[in-house]
Design an enzyme around this catalytic site. Structure first.
Site: not given
Ligand code: 5GP
Ligand code: ZN
Length: 112
Positions: A30, A85, A91, A98
């Site tokens: 992440d 999430n 969130g 993922h």
């Molecule tokens: P969510 O909030 O949808 O459960 O998780 C999305 C995750 O993707 C977040 O923890 C965020 O930090 C991560 N994320 C967002 N953009 C990028 C990116 O460009 N590269 C990586 N490796 N992670 C990302």
């Protein structure tokens, strides 16, 4: 899928710090890690959330969870937290399934 960040990481169009791959999954760190180990495990195929993946391809969902366990083990952890999430209100900010793998610090419960 066009304009999906994680599809682009899977395809290599956008760089990701990939730590593990299987036939149907890719795992990468992440970008905003919330623990010493914070890895996202995603299916190579695009689904919007965990339930959609489970309904469409149960074997790939099982592979996702097994991949997450393999990532935690490879990083040296027996104890880890797995988080999906689902929905912006819970969130979710990237709408490609993922599984968050979090490890390396005490995990509180309930989550925030
Ligand atoms: P969510 O909030 O949808 O459960 O998780 C999305 C995750 O993707 C977040 O923890 C965020 O930090 C991560 N994320 C967002 N953009 C990028 C990116 O460009 N590269 C990586 N490796 N992670 C990302
Ligand atoms: Zn996608």
């Amino acid at each position: 899928m066009e304009d999906c960040l994680f599809c682009k990481i899977v395809s290599g169009d956008i760089e990701g710090d990939v730590v593990h791959t299987t036939d149907h999954t890719v795992a990468f760190r992440d970008i905003n890690g919330q623990a010493p180990t914070h890895v996202l495990v995603v299916p190579k195929d695009h689904y919007s959330n965990a339930a959609e993946l489970a309904a469409a391809d149960p074997a790939a969902m099982a592979e996702l969870v097994s991949a997450a366990a393999d990532v935690a083990k490879a990083e040296g952890y027996d104890d880890y937290q797995l988080v999906f999430n689902t929905g912006a209100g819970a969130g979710q900010s990237v709408f490609h399934t993922h599984l968050h793998v979090l490890a390396g610090r005490p995990m509180s419960w309930p989550p925030g």
